[in-house]
Design a protein around this motif. Structure first.
Motif, PDB file in Angstrom:
ATOM      1  N   THR A 229      -3.813   0.743   7.440  1.00  0.00           N
ATOM      2  CA  THR A 229      -5.050   0.527   6.329  1.00  0.00           C
ATOM      3  C   THR A 229      -4.063  -0.373   5.062  1.00  0.00           C
ATOM      4  O   THR A 229      -2.009   0.059   5.226  1.00  0.00           O
ATOM      5  CB  THR A 229      -5.614   1.702   5.262  1.00  0.00           C
ATOM      6  OG1 THR A 229      -6.321   2.071   6.401  1.00  0.00           O
ATOM      7  CG2 THR A 229      -6.090   0.748   4.232  1.00  0.00           C
ATOM      8  N   VAL A 230      -3.866  -1.524   4.968  1.00  0.00           N
ATOM      9  CA  VAL A 230      -3.119  -2.135   3.775  1.00  0.00           C
ATOM     10  C   VAL A 230      -3.346  -2.321   2.168  1.00  0.00           C
ATOM     11  O   VAL A 230      -4.004  -1.941   2.299  1.00  0.00           O
ATOM     12  CB  VAL A 230      -2.984  -3.848   4.782  1.00  0.00           C
ATOM     13  CG1 VAL A 230      -2.058  -4.603   2.757  1.00  0.00           C
ATOM     14  CG2 VAL A 230      -3.052  -4.666   5.798  1.00  0.00           C
ATOM     15  N   TRP A 231      -2.239  -1.651   1.205  1.00  0.00           N
ATOM     16  CA  TRP A 231      -2.511  -1.045   0.105  1.00  0.00           C
ATOM     17  C   TRP A 231      -2.056  -2.242  -0.641  1.00  0.00           C
ATOM     18  O   TRP A 231      -0.746  -2.563  -0.070  1.00  0.00           O
ATOM     19  CB  TRP A 231      -2.130  -0.047  -0.034  1.00  0.00           C
ATOM     20  CG  TRP A 231      -2.802   1.330   0.796  1.00  0.00           C
ATOM     21  CD1 TRP A 231      -3.070   1.872   2.182  1.00  0.00           C
ATOM     22  CD2 TRP A 231      -3.612   1.684  -0.024  1.00  0.00           C
ATOM     23  NE1 TRP A 231      -3.861   2.911   2.557  1.00  0.00           N
ATOM     24  CE2 TRP A 231      -4.273   3.122   0.919  1.00  0.00           C
ATOM     25  CE3 TRP A 231      -4.849   1.994  -1.308  1.00  0.00           C
ATOM     26  CZ2 TRP A 231      -5.325   3.625   0.228  1.00  0.00           C
ATOM     27  CZ3 TRP A 231      -5.730   3.333  -1.319  1.00  0.00           C
ATOM     28  CH2 TRP A 231      -5.569   4.016  -0.335  1.00  0.00           C
ATOM     29  N   THR A 232      -2.595  -2.526  -1.384  1.00  0.00           N
ATOM     30  CA  THR A 232      -1.901  -3.930  -2.693  1.00  0.00           C
ATOM     31  C   THR A 232      -1.812  -2.523  -4.289  1.00  0.00           C
ATOM     32  O   THR A 232      -2.836  -2.036  -4.084  1.00  0.00           O
ATOM     33  CB  THR A 232      -2.878  -4.958  -2.852  1.00  0.00           C
ATOM     34  OG1 THR A 232      -3.294  -5.201  -1.876  1.00  0.00           O
ATOM     35  CG2 THR A 232      -2.704  -5.777  -4.030  1.00  0.00           C
TER      36      THR A 232
ATOM     37  N   CYS B  54      -3.271   1.790  -6.568  1.00  0.00           N
ATOM     38  CA  CYS B  54      -3.474   0.976  -5.321  1.00  0.00           C
ATOM     39  C   CYS B  54      -4.443   1.058  -4.774  1.00  0.00           C
ATOM     40  O   CYS B  54      -5.746   2.215  -4.966  1.00  0.00           O
ATOM     41  CB  CYS B  54      -2.750   1.552  -4.692  1.00  0.00           C
ATOM     42  SG  CYS B  54      -0.838   1.485  -5.140  1.00  0.00           S
TER      43      CYS B  54
ATOM     44  N   SER C 120     -10.992   1.726   6.529  1.00  0.00           N
ATOM     45  CA  SER C 120     -10.826   1.402   6.965  1.00  0.00           C
ATOM     46  C   SER C 120     -11.993   2.602   8.657  1.00  0.00           C
ATOM     47  O   SER C 120     -12.742   2.863   7.722  1.00  0.00           O
ATOM     48  CB  SER C 120      -8.796   2.680   7.341  1.00  0.00           C
ATOM     49  OG  SER C 120      -9.299   3.971   6.972  1.00  0.00           O
TER      50      SER C 120
ATOM     51  N   ALA D  87      -7.641  -0.475  -1.116  1.00  0.00           N
ATOM     52  CA  ALA D  87      -7.554  -1.255  -0.265  1.00  0.00           C
ATOM     53  C   ALA D  87      -8.240  -0.904   0.590  1.00  0.00           C
ATOM     54  O   ALA D  87      -9.647  -0.605   0.370  1.00  0.00           O
ATOM     55  CB  ALA D  87      -6.923  -0.106   0.775  1.00  0.00           C
TER      56      ALA D  87
ATOM     57  N   LYS E 232       2.929  -3.740  -2.102  1.00  0.00           N
ATOM     58  CA  LYS E 232       2.224  -3.661  -1.313  1.00  0.00           C
ATOM     59  C   LYS E 232       2.603  -3.092  -0.365  1.00  0.00           C
ATOM     60  O   LYS E 232       4.040  -2.794   0.128  1.00  0.00           O
ATOM     61  CB  LYS E 232       1.890  -5.501  -0.453  1.00  0.00           C
ATOM     62  CG  LYS E 232       1.013  -5.268   0.272  1.00  0.00           C
ATOM     63  CD  LYS E 232       0.787  -6.576   0.461  1.00  0.00           C
ATOM     64  CE  LYS E 232      -0.551  -7.061   0.137  1.00  0.00           C
ATOM     65  NZ  LYS E 232      -0.938  -8.198   0.882  1.00  0.00           N
TER      66      LYS E 232
ATOM     67  N   THR F 176     -12.205  -3.304  -2.141  1.00  0.00           N
ATOM     68  CA  THR F 176     -12.034  -1.459  -2.155  1.00  0.00           C
ATOM     69  C   THR F 176     -12.736  -1.141  -1.679  1.00  0.00           C
ATOM     70  O   THR F 176     -13.783  -0.599  -2.205  1.00  0.00           O
ATOM     71  CB  THR F 176     -12.044  -2.105  -3.933  1.00  0.00           C
ATOM     72  OG1 THR F 176     -10.247  -3.181  -4.163  1.00  0.00           O
ATOM     73  CG2 THR F 176     -10.668  -0.771  -4.200  1.00  0.00           C
TER      74      THR F 176
END
Length: 94
Positions: free
Chosen positions: A39-42, A48, A53, A50, A33, A19
């Motif tokens: 950037t892929v966020w969860t 949230c 990047s 990520a 998600k 993270t």
């Protein structure tokens, strides 16, 4: 043999991406998600997260508020944006 087993265990238990960014939305996100810029966020309980990047933190924050709306907090590598920086970011919320 023991070295191979330990190496294999380390590789299996290591997280895929650490993270780097953490965003705390003012309201619960509609999805768990999403992708903002590169950037892929969860999203989970109240935040949230990520991995890192290539974009500047302010650019990443802006991309997130355009997806989620206003944020209560935005953290980069454990350091929160200042109140002034967060206000500038939130000014671009949807």
């Amino acid at each position: 043999m023991l070295k191979s087993a330990l190496l294999a265990l380390a590789l299996v238990s290591a997280p895929a991406a650490a993270t780097h960014y953490r965003a705390e939305p003012a309201s619960a996100p509609a999805t768990d998600k999403f992708v903002a810029r590169d950037t892929v966020w969860t999203c989970g309980e109240g935040a949230c997260e990520a991995g890192q990047s290539n974009s500047r933190p302010q650019v990443v924050c802006t991309a997130v508020v355009r997806k989620l709306g206003a944020l209560r907090a935005f953290t980069v590598a454990g350091e929160p944006l200042s109140a002034e920086e967060l206000d500038r970011c939130n000014a671009r919320a949807r």
